[in-house]
Write a protein that holds these residues in place. Structure first.
Motif, PDB file in Angstrom:
ATOM      1  N   ALA A 152       0.828  -1.203   0.000  1.00 11.07           N
ATOM      2  CA  ALA A 152       0.000   0.000   0.000  1.00 11.07           C
ATOM      3  C   ALA A 152       0.868   1.262   0.000  1.00 11.07           C
ATOM      4  CB  ALA A 152      -0.921  -0.017   1.222  1.00 11.07           C
ATOM      5  N   ARG A 153       1.973   1.228   0.773  1.00  9.98           N
ATOM      6  CA  ARG A 153       2.886   2.386   0.787  1.00  9.98           C
ATOM      7  C   ARG A 153       3.535   2.590  -0.568  1.00  9.98           C
ATOM      8  NH1 ARG A 153       4.427   0.287   5.911  1.00  9.98           N
ATOM      9  NH2 ARG A 153       6.311  -0.596   4.977  1.00  9.98           N
ATOM     10  N   VAL A 154       3.949   1.498  -1.224  1.00 10.39           N
ATOM     11  CA  VAL A 154       4.562   1.611  -2.549  1.00 10.39           C
ATOM     12  C   VAL A 154       3.560   2.180  -3.550  1.00 10.39           C
ATOM     13  CG1 VAL A 154       5.526   0.296  -4.472  1.00 10.39           C
ATOM     14  CG2 VAL A 154       6.240  -0.210  -2.133  1.00 10.39           C
ATOM     15  N   LEU A 155       2.325   1.686  -3.481  1.00 10.05           N
ATOM     16  CA  LEU A 155       1.306   2.187  -4.394  1.00 10.05           C
ATOM     17  C   LEU A 155       1.029   3.672  -4.163  1.00 10.05           C
ATOM     18  CD1 LEU A 155      -0.719   1.452  -6.609  1.00 10.05           C
ATOM     19  CD2 LEU A 155      -2.355   0.845  -4.818  1.00 10.05           C
ATOM     20  N   GLU A 156       0.987   4.058  -2.904  1.00 10.64           N
ATOM     21  CA  GLU A 156       0.766   5.466  -2.587  1.00 10.64           C
ATOM     22  C   GLU A 156       1.927   6.320  -3.077  1.00 10.64           C
ATOM     23  OE1 GLU A 156      -1.498   8.599  -1.145  1.00 10.64           O
ATOM     24  OE2 GLU A 156      -2.005   6.471  -1.364  1.00 10.64           O
ATOM     25  N   HIS A 157       3.155   5.788  -2.917  1.00  8.14           N
ATOM     26  CA  HIS A 157       4.330   6.515  -3.386  1.00  8.14           C
ATOM     27  C   HIS A 157       4.309   6.680  -4.896  1.00  8.14           C
ATOM     28  CE1 HIS A 157       8.422   8.017  -3.300  1.00  8.14           C
ATOM     29  NE2 HIS A 157       8.774   7.103  -4.202  1.00  8.14           N
ATOM     30  N   LEU A 158       3.891   5.640  -5.608  1.00 10.82           N
ATOM     31  CA  LEU A 158       3.818   5.737  -7.061  1.00 10.82           C
ATOM     32  C   LEU A 158       2.740   6.729  -7.498  1.00 10.82           C
ATOM     33  CD1 LEU A 158       4.186   1.963  -8.016  1.00 10.82           C
ATOM     34  CD2 LEU A 158       5.920   3.748  -8.181  1.00 10.82           C
ATOM     35  N   LYS A 159       1.635   6.740  -6.745  1.00 10.69           N
ATOM     36  CA  LYS A 159       0.584   7.687  -7.079  1.00 10.69           C
ATOM     37  C   LYS A 159       1.045   9.124  -6.872  1.00 10.69           C
ATOM     38  CE  LYS A 159      -3.397   4.710  -6.199  1.00 10.69           C
ATOM     39  NZ  LYS A 159      -4.599   4.486  -5.351  1.00 10.69           N
ATOM     40  N   LYS A 160       1.850   9.342  -5.827  1.00 13.19           N
ATOM     41  CA  LYS A 160       2.350  10.693  -5.576  1.00 13.19           C
ATOM     42  C   LYS A 160       3.271  11.163  -6.697  1.00 13.19           C
ATOM     43  CE  LYS A 160       2.016  10.612  -0.543  1.00 13.19           C
ATOM     44  NZ  LYS A 160       2.774  10.667   0.731  1.00 13.19           N
ATOM     45  N   LYS A 161       3.982  10.255  -7.318  1.00 12.28           N
ATOM     46  CA  LYS A 161       4.882  10.612  -8.410  1.00 12.28           C
ATOM     47  C   LYS A 161       4.147  10.720  -9.754  1.00 12.28           C
ATOM     48  CE  LYS A 161       9.276   8.952  -6.645  1.00 12.28           C
ATOM     49  NZ  LYS A 161      10.451   8.082  -6.915  1.00 12.28           N
ATOM     50  N   ALA A 162       2.850  10.666  -9.749  1.00 15.55           N
ATOM     51  CA  ALA A 162       2.024  10.780 -10.953  1.00 15.55           C
ATOM     52  C   ALA A 162       2.392   9.716 -11.973  1.00 15.55           C
ATOM     53  CB  ALA A 162       2.168  12.163 -11.574  1.00 15.55           C
ATOM     54  N   MET A 163       2.444   8.467 -11.486  1.00 16.22           N
ATOM     55  CA  MET A 163       2.714   7.359 -12.380  1.00 16.22           C
ATOM     56  C   MET A 163       1.437   6.988 -13.128  1.00 16.22           C
ATOM     57  SD  MET A 163       5.932   6.641 -11.885  1.00 16.22           S
ATOM     58  CE  MET A 163       6.195   4.967 -12.416  1.00 16.22           C
ATOM     59  N   LYS A 164       1.555   6.728 -14.408  1.00 15.40           N
ATOM     60  CA  LYS A 164       0.422   6.356 -15.234  1.00 15.40           C
ATOM     61  C   LYS A 164       0.307   4.845 -15.308  1.00 15.40           C
ATOM     62  CE  LYS A 164      -1.339   6.748 -19.944  1.00 15.40           C
ATOM     63  NZ  LYS A 164      -1.050   7.223 -21.309  1.00 15.40           N
ATOM     64  N   THR A 165      -0.897   4.337 -15.072  1.00 17.30           N
ATOM     65  CA  THR A 165      -1.133   2.901 -15.135  1.00 17.30           C
ATOM     66  C   THR A 165      -1.413   2.498 -16.578  1.00 17.30           C
ATOM     67  OG1 THR A 165      -2.106   3.002 -12.945  1.00 17.30           O
ATOM     68  CG2 THR A 165      -2.489   1.001 -14.204  1.00 17.30           C
ATOM     69  N   LEU A 166      -0.743   1.459 -17.017  1.00 16.13           N
ATOM     70  CA  LEU A 166      -0.923   0.973 -18.393  1.00 16.13           C
ATOM     71  C   LEU A 166      -2.214   0.168 -18.458  1.00 16.13           C
ATOM     72  CD1 LEU A 166       0.832   1.189 -20.971  1.00 16.13           C
ATOM     73  CD2 LEU A 166       1.618  -1.138 -20.493  1.00 16.13           C
ATOM     74  N   LYS A 174       0.633  -7.780 -13.899  1.00 15.89           N
ATOM     75  CA  LYS A 174      -0.579  -7.304 -14.544  1.00 15.89           C
ATOM     76  C   LYS A 174      -0.662  -5.781 -14.518  1.00 15.89           C
ATOM     77  CE  LYS A 174      -3.303 -11.443 -13.616  1.00 15.89           C
ATOM     78  NZ  LYS A 174      -4.552 -11.991 -13.010  1.00 15.89           N
ATOM     79  N   ASN A 175      -0.238  -5.180 -13.407  1.00  9.45           N
ATOM     80  CA  ASN A 175      -0.296  -3.717 -13.275  1.00  9.45           C
ATOM     81  C   ASN A 175       1.083  -3.148 -13.619  1.00  9.45           C
ATOM     82  OD1 ASN A 175      -2.953  -3.887 -12.388  1.00  9.45           O
ATOM     83  ND2 ASN A 175      -2.308  -4.133 -10.254  1.00  9.45           N
ATOM     84  N   ILE A 176       1.146  -2.330 -14.639  1.00  6.09           N
ATOM     85  CA  ILE A 176       2.399  -1.726 -15.103  1.00  6.09           C
ATOM     86  C   ILE A 176       2.229  -0.213 -15.040  1.00  6.09           C
ATOM     87  CG2 ILE A 176       4.046  -1.522 -16.998  1.00  6.09           C
ATOM     88  CD1 ILE A 176       3.118  -4.282 -17.920  1.00  6.09           C
ATOM     89  N   TYR A 177       3.209   0.458 -14.397  1.00  5.91           N
ATOM     90  CA  TYR A 177       3.151   1.930 -14.248  1.00  5.91           C
ATOM     91  C   TYR A 177       4.234   2.564 -15.132  1.00  5.91           C
ATOM     92  CZ  TYR A 177       0.402   0.694 -10.146  1.00  5.91           C
ATOM     93  OH  TYR A 177      -0.551   0.168  -9.303  1.00  5.91           O
ATOM     94  N   ILE A 178       3.867   3.678 -15.746  1.00  2.74           N
ATOM     95  CA  ILE A 178       4.769   4.402 -16.633  1.00  2.74           C
ATOM     96  C   ILE A 178       4.873   5.841 -16.127  1.00  2.74           C
ATOM     97  CG2 ILE A 178       5.223   5.148 -18.994  1.00  2.74           C
ATOM     98  CD1 ILE A 178       3.492   2.833 -19.933  1.00  2.74           C
ATOM     99  N   ALA A 179       6.112   6.307 -15.978  1.00  9.59           N
ATOM    100  CA  ALA A 179       6.318   7.679 -15.505  1.00  9.59           C
ATOM    101  C   ALA A 179       6.078   8.642 -16.651  1.00  9.59           C
ATOM    102  CB  ALA A 179       7.745   7.837 -14.986  1.00  9.59           C
ATOM    103  N   ASP A 180       5.463   9.777 -16.292  1.00 11.48           N
ATOM    104  CA  ASP A 180       5.199  10.805 -17.307  1.00 11.48           C
ATOM    105  C   ASP A 180       6.508  11.487 -17.706  1.00 11.48           C
ATOM    106  OD1 ASP A 180       2.603  10.149 -17.230  1.00 11.48           O
ATOM    107  OD2 ASP A 180       2.051  11.715 -15.777  1.00 11.48           O
TER     108      ASP A 180
END
Length: 230
Positions: free
Chosen positions: A150-164, A224-230
Motif C-alpha cells: 500500500a505504501r509503494v502504491l501510494e508513493h507511485l501515485k504521488k509521483k504521478a505514475m500512469k497505469t498501463l 498485470k499492473n504496469i506503471y509508466i512515468a510521465d
C-alpha cells in the motif's frame, strides 16, 4: 681513675623493668611452674547442677477433687490394626502391573513409559496442529506485506505514475513477440560458419536483442499492473 657511672642508671633500670613483660625475654621465660597438686580432675569442667529436692513424705499426691456432673470420661477403644489392615487389603483395588521393557539377555529391565517407546506424543489433541505463535507470526508478516504494497502504491501515485491499460499492455506484448519472431528468423538464417569478424559481431547483436526481448516479455506477462512515468 674511677669508671664513669651515669646518674640516670637507676632510672633507666626502673623504666626497663617497668615496661618489660614475661614473654619479652631472651631465652626461656621466667614463669612460675604450676603446682603438681593442681592437676585436672575428672568431671571438673562439667557444669554443676543444683541438688534435687527430696519430698518429705515420699511422692507428692495430687489433691482430691470431686468431678463435675458434665464430666464425661474419655473411653479409649483399643483398635485391632491387624483386622483393619486385612479388611483394607480385601476391599482394596488391586494394583495394575507396571509395564517394563527388557533389552538384554541378562534380563535387565526398565520402565516402558519414560523409555520413549510408547507413542504418547502422537496421541495428544494438539499433535500436528500449527502452534498459535506460528499462525500469529504469519498473519503479522502478511499484514506487513500488505502495508508495504500500500505504501509503494501510494508513493507511485504521488509521483504521478500512469497505469498501463489492459489493451495497451496486450498490444505491447504482441509487438514484442512479433519483434522477437523477426529477430529469431534472422538469427536462424545466419550461416553456420562464422569465419569473419562481421559475422561474429552480427550474431552477438542478434543474441543480445533476443535475450532483452525475452526478458521484457516475461516481465510484462508476470505483472498485470504496469506503471509508466510521465
Amino acid at each position: 681513675p674511677l669508671r664513669y657511672i651515669s646518674k640516670y642508671r637507676e632510672f633507666v633500670k626502673h623504666e626497663a623493668m617497668k615496661n618489660k613483660s614475661q614473654w619479652k625475654t631472651m631465652g626461656p621465660a621466667k614463669v612460675a611452674v604450676p603446682s603438681p597438686n593442681d592437676f585436672l580432675q575428672k568431671h571438673s569442667k562439667e557444669p554443676k547442677l543444683a541438688p534435687k529436692k527430696k519430698e518429705e513424705d515420699g511422692e507428692k499426691l495430687l489433691p482430691l477433687t470431686v468431678p463435675q456432673r458434665t464430666y464425661r470420661p474419655v473411653i479409649r477403644i483399643k483398635k485391632n490394626f491387624i483386622n483393619k489392615n486385612a479388611v483394607a487389603v480385601i476391599r482394596g483395588v488391586p494394583k495394575k502391573p507396571r509395564p517394563f521393557c527388557v533389552d538384554t539377555r541378562q534380563g535387565d529391565k526398565y520402565p516402558l513409559e519414560p523409555s520413549g517407546l510408547v507413542p504418547k506424543y502422537i496421541k495428544k489433541k494438539n499433535y500436528g496442529v500449527t502452534p498459535k505463535y506460528v499462525t500469529r507470526r504469519n498473519e503479522e508478516i502478511k499484514r506487513e506485506e500488505e502495508e508495504y504494497e500500500a505504501r509503494v502504491l501510494e508513493h507511485l501515485k504521488k509521483k504521478a505514475m500512469k497505469t498501463l491499460s489492459e489493451e495497451e499492455r496486450t498490444n505491447i506484448l504482441k509487438a514484442l513477440k512479433k519483434n522477437w519472431e523477426e529477430i529469431n528468423h534472422a538469427y536462424q538464417g545466419l550461416p553456420v560458419l562464422t569465419d569473419t569478424r562481421y559475422k561474429k559481431i552480427h550474431k552477438e547483436e542478434l543474441e543480445l536483442k533476443l535475450k532483452q526481448l525475452e526478458h521484457d516479455i516475461a516481465a510484462i506477462e508476470k505483472h498485470k499492473n504496469i506503471y509508466i512515468a510521465d
